[in-house]
Design a protein around this motif. Structure first.
Motif, mmCIF file in Angstrom:
data_model
loop_
_atom_site.group_PDB
_atom_site.id
_atom_site.type_symbol
_atom_site.label_atom_id
_atom_site.label_comp_id
_atom_site.label_asym_id
_atom_site.label_seq_id
_atom_site.Cartn_x
_atom_site.Cartn_y
_atom_site.Cartn_z
ATOM 1 N N TYR A 162 7.035 6.999 -2.063
ATOM 2 C CA TYR A 162 6.258 7.722 -1.281
ATOM 3 C C TYR A 162 5.488 8.906 -2.225
ATOM 4 C CZ TYR A 162 7.763 5.307 2.799
ATOM 5 O OH TYR A 162 8.193 4.248 3.497
ATOM 6 N N THR A 166 5.211 -2.152 1.963
ATOM 7 C CA THR A 166 4.746 -1.051 2.488
ATOM 8 C C THR A 166 3.324 -0.822 1.797
ATOM 9 O OG1 THR A 166 6.912 0.274 2.118
ATOM 10 C CG2 THR A 166 4.917 1.591 1.811
ATOM 11 N N SER A 171 0.365 -1.023 4.803
ATOM 12 C CA SER A 171 -0.535 0.149 4.945
ATOM 13 C C SER A 171 -1.823 0.201 4.834
ATOM 14 C CB SER A 171 0.126 1.509 3.841
ATOM 15 O OG SER A 171 1.123 1.623 4.151
ATOM 16 N N GLU A 189 10.086 -2.904 4.936
ATOM 17 C CA GLU A 189 9.245 -2.024 4.026
ATOM 18 C C GLU A 189 10.162 -1.365 3.137
ATOM 19 O OE1 GLU A 189 10.336 0.242 6.364
ATOM 20 O OE2 GLU A 189 9.178 1.505 5.184
ATOM 21 N N SER A 224 3.666 4.137 8.003
ATOM 22 C CA SER A 224 4.342 2.713 7.919
ATOM 23 C C SER A 224 5.721 2.434 7.873
ATOM 24 C CB SER A 224 3.617 2.038 6.529
ATOM 25 O OG SER A 224 4.301 2.385 5.432
ATOM 26 N N SER A 225 6.451 3.736 7.407
ATOM 27 C CA SER A 225 7.793 3.790 7.396
ATOM 28 C C SER A 225 8.446 3.363 8.688
ATOM 29 C CB SER A 225 8.397 4.957 6.947
ATOM 30 O OG SER A 225 8.121 6.093 7.640
#
Lengths: 242, 242, 218
Positions: B214, B29, B33, B188, B178-179
């Motif tokens: 997150y 992740t 990103s 990720e 990005s998820s």
């Protein structure tokens, strides 16, 4: 010192901002331009230091044509100071940094020299104690005096003022006008767009009235106020002198 | 009633082999990103500049880019990069891609996220530039600064402070978006949460863990940015919104 | 290019648009309502209203939507004892998530109204509730309409995420057709174009409204 010859300026085909303006300004003179908003006063001012491109005519400053491709416009501008209605101080710099930026970058002065000079000018405009403050921390009158100092730091031969007091509260107008009156007294060549008729009466060698891009009337302070020839000038004066 | 039937088993977060999966997911992740963000900033600033240039075709191209990327769902763009883009390549290049780039999904994700975020960055950059008054440029020019100097000393530091808050928000949005790369199979952290659930049926714990990741990133960035903002704090500039 | 693939499957794919619009409209209405309540909390001077609302907004704005959908998907069997239908799971996740974004739009809209308006209202004897409903909200709504339209466009795009829990909305159907026909370029260009048509209409409307608002500002 400034010769404006038949200058016309269009923003686009249907929008003429200046219509055949001619005027000669001698060294050491103070000329006041007044007129209703949208009359082209500020545009004319910007033409003098090449901030506005005009399509017809010519302006010669100190013997140099402003729009001649061979003219070094940056050098020309560095000899003409300009003061704006909304101050336009750089918000991310202190008063001192605002004043010294151009001397350092354009004149390549040393930091010491530039700061010493800046302090002198700040004393002259009466706010040496504000040197290290940021614009947001100053009052309107102080901001405008810093802006004048910024222009003076380049030791200009000519100063242009674009409505320097119209964004100020009434109680601050005087402190700015006093600085300008001093400057005029010291023999600076000044072109001032303003509605401060008291100032015009006191220091202007010549007053120009503009409307809709045309120069309607010009005359010495006495003639202009006591015997305006044009009806539009009379109307304008009766509105503004109440 | 059902609540009682569920026994939490938080050990799925660190038990072998799931612990490693999570760490890998978080790492993926982060670098996905960050890579996308770098593309976004470079492309976005270029497009943002295109949009304010005085050349019509550049402005049109910039606006076209922004419209296309902002008015289609990111998921469609992602699918396009992953499923359709390779088919636009000539046959041998396609073969090479499928044979030699085993993690093509990852790169498709980077490209999609980067170009999409760029369209948003471009808009913020443009409005940052437009927020600077015209007279601010004129003030700089009037002291004789060249165009380069004006941008370097006056406009850039000014614009930089205007765009920091929206850029921070966009940076975090980039992380969150990005998820979506999970939909094309990139492992990720969100995908990991889903994946571990399929073995353990403890999706509640895994999604909680992913959420915390997150939120932690958002918190770290917020703390870091408030540090940066304090460092570059200038009275009267940057009022960071909520 | 083989445009025939689109013609052949047009009916099937456009059928998904119904669900897409359904999701978008319900989310828009529900999200606005949740947002309105949260915004009132965010603007309240009472700590027990302010802090929960603020936490809610920050929490959900910090999460990706896809994760919120999963959360609901995994949580609902635990709470209710059986799994939630995908449609309801998606709707609830969307409303809960978008509510946080609406809250900030509405809050900004309310804060854009000068304090003097409330004082004038109170000075004529209106209660706080009346003042909010009759004086502040109508003005605030007009101010935030452009932002609301933009958010509607975003929601329309976000509905494509219902894909991940298997809802057969428009994008999912395009996806299914692609799995069968393997014509990715044509199909995703078509999908993009279709979304683009609706979304740019929305964006244009938002722009118009914003321009008009700027012009009419007193």
């Amino acid at each position: 010192m400034i010769e404006i010859k038949n200058v016309s300026l269009w923003y686009d085909k249907n929008h003429q901002v200046l219509n055949d303006i001619s005027e000669t300004i001698q060294r050491g003179q103070t000329v006041v331009i007044c007129g209703p908003s949208g009359s082209g006063k500020s545009s004319l001012l910007r033409c003098i230091n090449g901030l506005e491109y005009f399509q017809k005519g010519d302006i010669i400053v100190n013997g140099v044509s402003v729009q001649d491709p061979d003219t070094n416009i940056h050098q020309l501008r560095s000899n003409i100071g300009m003061v704006f209605q909304h101050f336009e101080l750089y918000p991310h710099m202190t008063a001192m940094e605002n004043i010294t930026l151009a001397p350092l970058r354009v004149r390549k002065k040393s930091k010491n020299e530039a700061e010493k000079k800046a302090m002198e000018i700040l004393e002259r405009v009466g706010i040496p104690e504000q040197a290290l403050k940021y614009p947001a921390e100053l009052s309107g009158g102080q901001k405008q005096r810093v802006a004048i100092a910024r222009a003076l730091a380049m030791e200009p031969k000519i100063m242009l003022f674009d409505e320097p007091t119209s964004a100020l509260d009434p109680e601050m107008i005087k402190e700015v006008l006093d600085v300008m009156i001093d400057l005029a007294g010291e023999g600076m060549t000044m072109v001032v767009v303003t509605h401060e008729m008291g100032f015009a009466r006191e220091v202007a060698h010549e007053i120009i009235f503009m409307d809709k891009g045309r120069m309607i009337e010009k005359g010495s302070g006495h003639d202009f106020f006591n015997h305006p020839k044009n009806e539009r000038t009379r109307q304008f004066l009766s509105r503004i002198l109440i | 009633m059902g609540f009682l039937n569920y026994t939490f088993d938080w050990s799925v977060l660190w038990r072998h082999p799931y612990g490693n999966m999570f760490i890998k997911g978080v790492v993926t992740t982060i670098h996905l990103s960050l890579l996308a963000w770098m593309i976004a900033v470079i492309v976005g600033i270029a497009i943002g500049i295109f949009r304010v240039l005085p050349i019509r075709s550049f402005r049109f191209a910039g606006s076209f880019y922004v419209q296309i990327f902002r008015n289609t769902p990111f998921l469609v763009q992602l699918f396009f990069w992953y499923f359709a883009a390779p088919l636009l390549l000539p046959e041998p290049a396609q073969e090479w891609l499928y044979d030699n780039v085993p993690n093509y999904a990852y790169w498709a994700g980077v490209a999609a996220l980067g170009t999409y975020t760029a369209s948003r960055v471009a808009e913020h950059f443009r409005s940052g530039l437009l927020a600077i008054p015209h007279d601010q440029y004129r003030a700089a020019y009037s002291t004789g600064l060249t165009t380069m100097q004006t941008y370097r000393y006056v406009i850039a530091p000014y614009a930089f402070r205007i765009i920091i808050p929206p850029f921070t928000t966009e940076f975090l949005t980039c992380f969150k978006n990005s998820s979506l790369a999970m939909t094309i199979g990139v492992m990720e952290v969100t995908h990991t949460a889903y994946y571990v659930d399929s073995f353990t049926s403890h999706g509640l714990e895994t999604t909680t863990a992913a959420s915390l990741v997150y939120l932690c990133i958002a918190l770290c960035v917020a703390l870091f940015m408030s540090f940066v903002e304090k460092r570059i704090y200038i009275p009267g500039m940057i009022a960071r919104g909520q | 290019m083989d445009m025939d693939v689109i013609a052949r499957n047009l009916h099937f794919m456009l059928g998904g648009l119904v669900l897409t619009f359904e999701l978008a409209i319900i989310t828009l209405a529900g999200g606005f309502l949740v947002g309105l309540i949260l915004a009132m909390g965010r603007l309240s001077s009472r700590a027990w209203l302010y802090y929960p609302a603020t936490c809610y907004v920050h929490f959900f704005r910090g999460l990706p939507l896809i994760l919120v959908i999963f959360w609901l998907y995994f949580l609902s069997p635990v709470v209710t004892g059986r799994s939630l239908e995908a449609f309801y799971a998606a709707i609830i996740a969307f409303v809960v998530f978008e509510g946080a974004y609406f809250a900030e739009i509405i809050r900004a809209g309310i804060q854009s109204i000068p304090k003097g308006q409330a004082m004038a209202a109170y000075s004529t004897g209106l209660t706080p509730f009346q003042c909010t409903r009759d004086v502040i909200l109508p003005q605030a709504l007009r101010n935030m309409t452009p932002a609301l339209v933009t958010q509607a466009v975003i929601i329309f795009q976000d509905t494509s995420l219902a894909y991940v829990i298997g809802l057969r909305e428009f994008l999912r159907r395009v996806n299914l057709v692609d799995a069968r026909e393997a014509r990715s370029v044509e199909l995703y260009l078509f999908a993009g174009l279709l979304y683009f048509t609706f979304c740019s209409a929305g964006s244009l409307l938002s722009q118009r409204l914003e321009n008009r608002r700027q012009r009419n500002r007193v």
